[in-house]
Design a protein around this motif. Structure first.
Motif, PDB file in Angstrom:
ATOM      1  N   SER A   7      42.418  27.418  33.618  1.00  0.00           N
ATOM      2  CA  SER A   7      41.374  28.059  32.816  1.00  0.00           C
ATOM      3  C   SER A   7      40.013  27.492  33.249  1.00  0.00           C
ATOM      4  N   GLY A  33      37.454  27.065  31.612  1.00  0.00           N
ATOM      5  CA  GLY A  33      36.947  26.150  30.590  1.00  0.00           C
ATOM      6  C   GLY A  33      37.623  24.787  30.592  1.00  0.00           C
ATOM      7  N   ASP A  69      27.566  25.979  33.482  1.00  0.00           N
ATOM      8  CA  ASP A  69      27.474  25.977  32.011  1.00  0.00           C
ATOM      9  C   ASP A  69      28.658  25.244  31.389  1.00  0.00           C
ATOM     10  N   SER A  98      24.389  38.315  31.742  1.00  0.00           N
ATOM     11  CA  SER A  98      24.049  38.577  33.157  1.00  0.00           C
ATOM     12  C   SER A  98      23.267  39.879  33.258  1.00  0.00           C
TER      13      SER A  98
HETATM   14  N1  LIG Z   1      29.002  38.422  32.003  1.00  0.00           N
HETATM   15  C1  LIG Z   1      29.100  37.406  32.842  1.00  0.00           C
HETATM   16  N2  LIG Z   1      28.543  37.485  34.062  1.00  0.00           N
HETATM   17  C2  LIG Z   1      28.643  36.453  34.936  1.00  0.00           C
HETATM   18  N3  LIG Z   1      29.270  35.290  34.648  1.00  0.00           N
HETATM   19  C3  LIG Z   1      29.823  35.188  33.451  1.00  0.00           C
HETATM   20  C4  LIG Z   1      29.777  36.212  32.496  1.00  0.00           C
HETATM   21  N4  LIG Z   1      30.439  35.803  31.405  1.00  0.00           N
HETATM   22  C5  LIG Z   1      30.882  34.557  31.676  1.00  0.00           C
HETATM   23  N5  LIG Z   1      30.510  34.187  32.900  1.00  0.00           N
HETATM   24  C6  LIG Z   1      30.776  32.905  33.561  1.00  0.00           C
HETATM   25  O1  LIG Z   1      32.141  32.821  33.890  1.00  0.00           O
HETATM   26  C7  LIG Z   1      32.629  31.511  33.643  1.00  0.00           C
HETATM   27  C8  LIG Z   1      33.909  31.603  32.853  1.00  0.00           C
HETATM   28  O2  LIG Z   1      33.612  32.129  31.602  1.00  0.00           O
HETATM   29  P1  LIG Z   1      34.548  31.995  30.321  1.00  0.00           P
HETATM   30  O3  LIG Z   1      34.505  30.640  29.753  1.00  0.00           O
HETATM   31  O4  LIG Z   1      34.194  33.137  29.459  1.00  0.00           O
HETATM   32  O5  LIG Z   1      35.944  32.130  30.980  1.00  0.00           O
HETATM   33  P2  LIG Z   1      37.129  33.011  30.562  1.00  0.00           P
HETATM   34  O6  LIG Z   1      37.134  34.203  31.455  1.00  0.00           O
HETATM   35  O7  LIG Z   1      37.138  33.207  29.096  1.00  0.00           O
HETATM   36  O8  LIG Z   1      38.271  32.051  31.076  1.00  0.00           O
HETATM   37  P3  LIG Z   1      39.210  31.026  30.334  1.00  0.00           P
HETATM   38  O9  LIG Z   1      39.427  31.523  28.940  1.00  0.00           O
HETATM   39  O10 LIG Z   1      40.430  31.074  31.187  1.00  0.00           O
HETATM   40  O11 LIG Z   1      38.517  29.687  30.392  1.00  0.00           O
HETATM   41  C9  LIG Z   1      31.509  30.738  32.940  1.00  0.00           C
HETATM   42  O12 LIG Z   1      30.974  29.779  33.822  1.00  0.00           O
HETATM   43  C10 LIG Z   1      30.472  31.786  32.600  1.00  0.00           C
HETATM   44  O13 LIG Z   1      29.162  31.335  32.833  1.00  0.00           O
END
Ligand SMILES: Nc1ncnc2c1ncn2[C@@H]1O[C@H](COP(=O)(O)OP(=O)(O)OP(=O)(O)O)[C@@H](O)[C@H]1O
Ligand SMILES: O=P(O)(O)OC[C@H]1O[C@H](OP(=O)(O)OP(=O)(O)O)[C@H](O)[C@@H]1O
Length: 231
Positions: free
Chosen positions: A53, A55, A74, A180
């Motif tokens: 993940s 995160g 981030d 974004s």
């Molecule tokens: N709309 C977006 N456009 C570009 N980057 C994004 C966007 N949303 C999230 N991110 C980036 O993608 C990365 C992963 O985001 P997020 O924590 O939402 O992961 P996730 O897809 O929910 O994964 P997981 O739940 O497996 O950790 C972060 O670094 C975030 O900055």
């Protein structure tokens, strides 16, 4: 032992990370089906791909479970106190760009900058008897940002997803989230505060400062970083 490389297990970040390594002669891929979180590595010996993940990659790096990891700036800065003591930033990868921003309802005509928010927050407390609520999953980054700018009269409410919806749902008055294209903010009638940019994020390659390594691992790692043109 092997050098462990942690990469996000799904979505754009995973695909683009595979492409970035592929362009440098290191072939990364899934070992099995879409749902199997094992990876394979071609083009280099002694490196193991671990799909994780996004995160969780910051903590896995900080605790030395992986030697290298790709995730958003981030997430590293949010999840790790004193992040730069625990991981080393090796390279910004040029994708996964997103801004962490503070946004308020577009209809708040008199609230454009943080000074306005500070005043609105005090008025809000007088009127409602509780502090203005900011929904976010980025607690550390938002608190640090507002503390440094002298805004104190607020409370954070946790939101792990669909954060922009909390204002319409009346569980928060303002939000701090990643954007974004800005479409999600616009669709939810929110505007970014003029001085509300908290952090610019992108996918970044990090090295753990604590992962144990044999001499052989050290040689593999330095060869890999040379191939990737980072040091
Ligand atoms: N709309 C977006 N456009 C570009 N980057 C994004 C966007 N949303 C999230 N991110 C980036 O993608 C990365 C992963 O985001 P997020 O924590 O939402 O992961 P996730 O897809 O929910 O994964 P997981 O739940 O497996 O950790 C972060 O670094 C975030 O900055
Ligand atoms: O500016 P935009 O291009 O509209 O993108 C912003 C959205 O993308 C992310 O959400 P994601 O799709 O990852 O889902 P989440 O809200 O469940 O985290 C982020 O949390 C915003 O909601």
């Amino acid at each position: 032992m092997t050098v462990k490389l942690g990469v996000p297990s799904k979505g754009r970040l995973m695909e683009k990370t595979f492409d970035w390594f592929g362009e440098r002669g290191i072939e990364l891929g899934r070992a099995g089906s879409e749902r199997e979180y094992a990876g394979r590595v071609g083009g280099v010996e002694g490196v193991e791909l671990v799909l994780l993940s996004a995160g969780e990659i910051p903590r896995d790096l900080a605790e030395g479970r992986i030697h290298l990891g790709v995730t958003g700036t981030d997430l590293v800065q949010e999840k790790l106190a004193s992040w730069d003591l625990r991981v080393e930033m090796l390279a910004e990868l040029g994708f996964g760009h997103a801004d962490l921003v503070l946004a308020v309802p577009s209809c708040w005509a008199d609230v454009d900058v943080l000074d306005d928010l500070d005043a609105a927050a005090a008025a809000f407390r007088d009127r409602h008897g509780f502090r203005l609520r900011i929904a976010t999953k980025y607690h550390r980054l938002v608190r640090d940002f507002l503390r440094d700018r002298g805004v104190a009269d607020y409370q954070l409410v946790d939101s792990q997803g669909a954060t922009e919806g909390t204002v319409k749902n009346e569980t928060a008055e303002a939000i701090a989230d990643i954007t974004s294209t800005g479409e999600t903010l616009r669709a939810n009638h929110l505007k970014i505060m003029a001085d509300g940019l908290i952090l610019k994020s992108q996918a970044t390659l990090y090295r753990s400062r604590s992962a144990a390594m044999t001499d052989a691992d050290r040689a593999v790692l330095s060869g890999l970083l040379e191939r990737l043109a980072v040091d």
